[in-house]
Design a protein around this motif. Structure first.
Motif, PDB file in Angstrom:
ATOM      1  N   ALA A  24       0.749  -1.353  -0.045  1.00 48.63           N
ATOM      2  CA  ALA A  24       0.042  -0.103  -0.171  1.00 48.63           C
ATOM      3  C   ALA A  24       0.950   1.032   0.017  1.00 48.63           C
ATOM      4  CB  ALA A  24      -0.898  -0.076   1.273  1.00 48.63           C
ATOM      5  N   LEU A  25       1.933   1.042   0.867  1.00 48.33           N
ATOM      6  CA  LEU A  25       2.970   2.527   0.815  1.00 48.33           C
ATOM      7  C   LEU A  25       3.477   2.619  -0.366  1.00 48.33           C
ATOM      8  CD1 LEU A  25       4.164   1.679   4.623  1.00 48.33           C
ATOM      9  CD2 LEU A  25       2.752   3.463   3.666  1.00 48.33           C
ATOM     10  N   SER A  26       4.137   1.678  -1.047  1.00 48.81           N
ATOM     11  CA  SER A  26       4.939   1.752  -2.135  1.00 48.81           C
ATOM     12  C   SER A  26       3.922   2.059  -3.412  1.00 48.81           C
ATOM     13  CB  SER A  26       5.742   0.586  -2.695  1.00 48.81           C
ATOM     14  OG  SER A  26       4.837  -0.708  -2.902  1.00 48.81           O
ATOM     15  N   SER A  27       2.495   1.654  -3.410  1.00 47.89           N
ATOM     16  CA  SER A  27       1.719   2.121  -4.318  1.00 47.89           C
ATOM     17  C   SER A  27       1.237   3.492  -4.443  1.00 47.89           C
ATOM     18  CB  SER A  27       0.183   1.289  -4.232  1.00 47.89           C
ATOM     19  OG  SER A  27       0.649  -0.099  -4.354  1.00 47.89           O
ATOM     20  N   ARG A  28       1.223   4.163  -3.032  1.00 47.82           N
ATOM     21  CA  ARG A  28       1.120   5.396  -2.691  1.00 47.82           C
ATOM     22  C   ARG A  28       2.143   6.243  -3.412  1.00 47.82           C
ATOM     23  NH1 ARG A  28      -0.177  10.052  -2.747  1.00 47.82           N
ATOM     24  NH2 ARG A  28      -1.184  11.408  -1.149  1.00 47.82           N
ATOM     25  N   ALA A  29       3.440   5.709  -3.279  1.00 48.71           N
ATOM     26  CA  ALA A  29       4.617   6.326  -3.749  1.00 48.71           C
ATOM     27  C   ALA A  29       5.016   6.503  -5.159  1.00 48.71           C
ATOM     28  CB  ALA A  29       5.727   5.810  -3.003  1.00 48.71           C
ATOM     29  N   PHE A  85      -6.077  -0.264  -7.683  1.00 49.66           N
ATOM     30  CA  PHE A  85      -5.514  -0.205  -6.200  1.00 49.66           C
ATOM     31  C   PHE A  85      -4.491   1.246  -6.671  1.00 49.66           C
ATOM     32  CE2 PHE A  85      -2.469  -0.527  -2.844  1.00 49.66           C
ATOM     33  CZ  PHE A  85      -3.197  -1.472  -1.859  1.00 49.66           C
ATOM     34  N   ALA A  86      -3.580   1.404  -7.676  1.00 51.50           N
ATOM     35  CA  ALA A  86      -2.613   2.300  -7.752  1.00 51.50           C
ATOM     36  C   ALA A  86      -3.300   3.782  -8.037  1.00 51.50           C
ATOM     37  CB  ALA A  86      -1.812   1.933  -8.915  1.00 51.50           C
ATOM     38  N   LEU A  87      -4.334   3.623  -8.833  1.00 50.45           N
ATOM     39  CA  LEU A  87      -5.083   4.883  -9.016  1.00 50.45           C
ATOM     40  C   LEU A  87      -5.708   5.240  -7.610  1.00 50.45           C
ATOM     41  CD1 LEU A  87      -6.333   6.964 -10.986  1.00 50.45           C
ATOM     42  CD2 LEU A  87      -8.164   5.367 -11.438  1.00 50.45           C
ATOM     43  N   ILE A 150     -11.987   7.436  -3.186  1.00 48.76           N
ATOM     44  CA  ILE A 150     -12.696   6.359  -2.345  1.00 48.76           C
ATOM     45  C   ILE A 150     -13.263   5.582  -3.178  1.00 48.76           C
ATOM     46  CG2 ILE A 150     -14.245   6.233  -0.558  1.00 48.76           C
ATOM     47  CD1 ILE A 150     -13.105   8.666   0.738  1.00 48.76           C
ATOM     48  N   ALA A 151     -14.108   6.084  -4.049  1.00 47.49           N
ATOM     49  CA  ALA A 151     -14.999   5.185  -5.094  1.00 47.49           C
ATOM     50  C   ALA A 151     -13.855   4.227  -5.950  1.00 47.49           C
ATOM     51  CB  ALA A 151     -15.795   6.007  -6.154  1.00 47.49           C
ATOM     52  N   VAL A 152     -12.845   4.416  -6.293  1.00 47.85           N
ATOM     53  CA  VAL A 152     -11.867   3.881  -7.013  1.00 47.85           C
ATOM     54  C   VAL A 152     -11.368   2.690  -5.812  1.00 47.85           C
ATOM     55  CG1 VAL A 152      -9.706   3.618  -8.006  1.00 47.85           C
ATOM     56  CG2 VAL A 152     -11.286   5.566  -8.768  1.00 47.85           C
ATOM     57  N   LEU A 153     -11.138   3.016  -4.766  1.00 46.71           N
ATOM     58  CA  LEU A 153     -10.566   2.053  -3.870  1.00 46.71           C
ATOM     59  C   LEU A 153     -11.513   0.969  -3.592  1.00 46.71           C
ATOM     60  CD1 LEU A 153      -8.472   4.094  -1.253  1.00 46.71           C
ATOM     61  CD2 LEU A 153      -7.652   2.553  -3.065  1.00 46.71           C
ATOM     62  N   LEU A 154     -12.785   1.264  -3.415  1.00 43.93           N
ATOM     63  CA  LEU A 154     -14.168   0.477  -3.154  1.00 43.93           C
ATOM     64  C   LEU A 154     -13.971  -0.510  -4.449  1.00 43.93           C
ATOM     65  CD1 LEU A 154     -16.825   2.585  -1.588  1.00 43.93           C
ATOM     66  CD2 LEU A 154     -15.200   1.244  -0.495  1.00 43.93           C
ATOM     67  N   LEU A 155     -13.795   0.042  -5.566  1.00 43.67           N
ATOM     68  CA  LEU A 155     -14.017  -0.786  -6.943  1.00 43.67           C
ATOM     69  C   LEU A 155     -12.764  -1.762  -6.667  1.00 43.67           C
ATOM     70  CD1 LEU A 155     -14.681   1.397  -9.816  1.00 43.67           C
ATOM     71  CD2 LEU A 155     -16.121  -0.090  -8.924  1.00 43.67           C
TER      72      LEU A 155
END
Length: 307
Positions: A24-29, A85-87, A150-155
């Protein structure tokens, strides 16, 4: 001997939690690195594919015997889930990314199976807590997160739920699943980059070597291989309930590490969301399950998160 096995099991579980958090952290980066989402996807899936390449012939033979619909469900957990996840990570915060995707999987799995199997009252309460946690996360809109993110993360959570159902139906062995997902996802990401459907700095040589190495280690080796092996070992030594509950701590670790790493704040909204979702996941995974026959690969849990 028993105590020794328990120590090893808890060590493997701790490693799993850290590896899931690093995903999760590296995806955020990704947004602050020289890689694009397509580049990161290529690294994430191509590295384990290279390591597991000797298993390709065996995997192809196994795929011939598997139903096409089941393979399609499993593949949703590859490139489609990764890009969502990345988006979502780019549009929100690391804390929310690490929380909403794994935290909502039980909810979406239950919705997808609604009417096919009963839901015990304890699990209904757990799902209600998860829904309340998702609602609480909405308070972070305009505070580092967007409604679209938030919507994309739910998807992404829904995509992983589809993948989980595929795992429960398939006869493929764990390594065959890993090879299948890695091969098709690598081809998909490479096609998107070569056709210009998605931008790529990797193919133009504009990627910093340090970024490439970091993502190869954290996502290619860490998430792609080690987290799966560590989680499977923890399940074998400790049981699926303890492993699942331990895995629920990953969002907490992610949120805490994101404070010094990205300067994110652990505000009231995220704190409430963390408490509700983690509690919901805990209760959901520790609720008694009725004994039933299921098409599940022996020794493999379909509750992995973050691949």
């Amino acid at each position: 001997m028993r105590d020794g096995r328990d120590v090893q099991g808890y060590g493997a579980l701790a490693a799993t939690v850290l590896l899931w958090s690093s995903f999760a952290l590296s995806s955020r980066a990704i947004g602050t690195s020289s890689l694009t989402e397509a580049d990161a996807a290529l690294v994430r899936f191509a590295v384990p594919l290279l390591v597991l390449a000797p298993l390709l012939p065996r995997t192809l033979r196994a795929l011939v015997r598997e139903r096409t619909a089941t393979v399609a469900l499993v593949l949703v957990g590859g490139l489609p889930h990764y890009l969502l996840f990345a988006l979502g990570a780019r549009l929100t915060t690391a804390g929310l990314t690490g929380l909403l995707v794994p935290g909502t999987v039980p909810l979406f799995v239950t919705l997808l199976l609604l009417g096919r199997q009963p839901v015990p009252p304890r699990r209904v309460a757990a799902l209600a807590a998860i829904v309340a946690g998702v609602a609480a996360s909405a308070t972070m809109i305009d505070a580092g997160a967007s409604a679209a993110g938030i919507a994309v993360l739910l998807l992404a959570g829904a995509a992983w739920a589809v993948y989980t159902l595929g795992l429960q139906r398939t006869w493929l062995q764990p390594l065959e699943i890993a090879v299948t997902v890695a091969a098709v996802s690598t081809l998909g990401a490479l096609t998107a980059a070569l056709t210009g459907a998605m931008p790529s700095h990797l193919l133009t040589g504009a990627v910093r070597p340090g970024d490439l190495l970091g993502f190869a280690l954290l996502q290619g080796i860490g998430t792609g291989l080690l987290s799966t092996l560590c989680y499977a070992y923890a399940v074998r030594r400790l049981g699926s309930s303890i492993a699942a509950v331990g895995g629920a701590l990953s969002p907490v670790v992610t949120a805490l590490v994101a404070i010094p790493l990205f300067g994110e704040a652990l505000g009231l909204g995220l704190t409430v969301a963390l408490v509700l979702v983690v509690a919901g996941v805990y209760v959901f995974n520790t609720a008694p399950r009725k004994s039933r026959r299921a098409r599940r690969t022996p020794g493999f849990s379909g509750e992995l998160v973050g691949a």
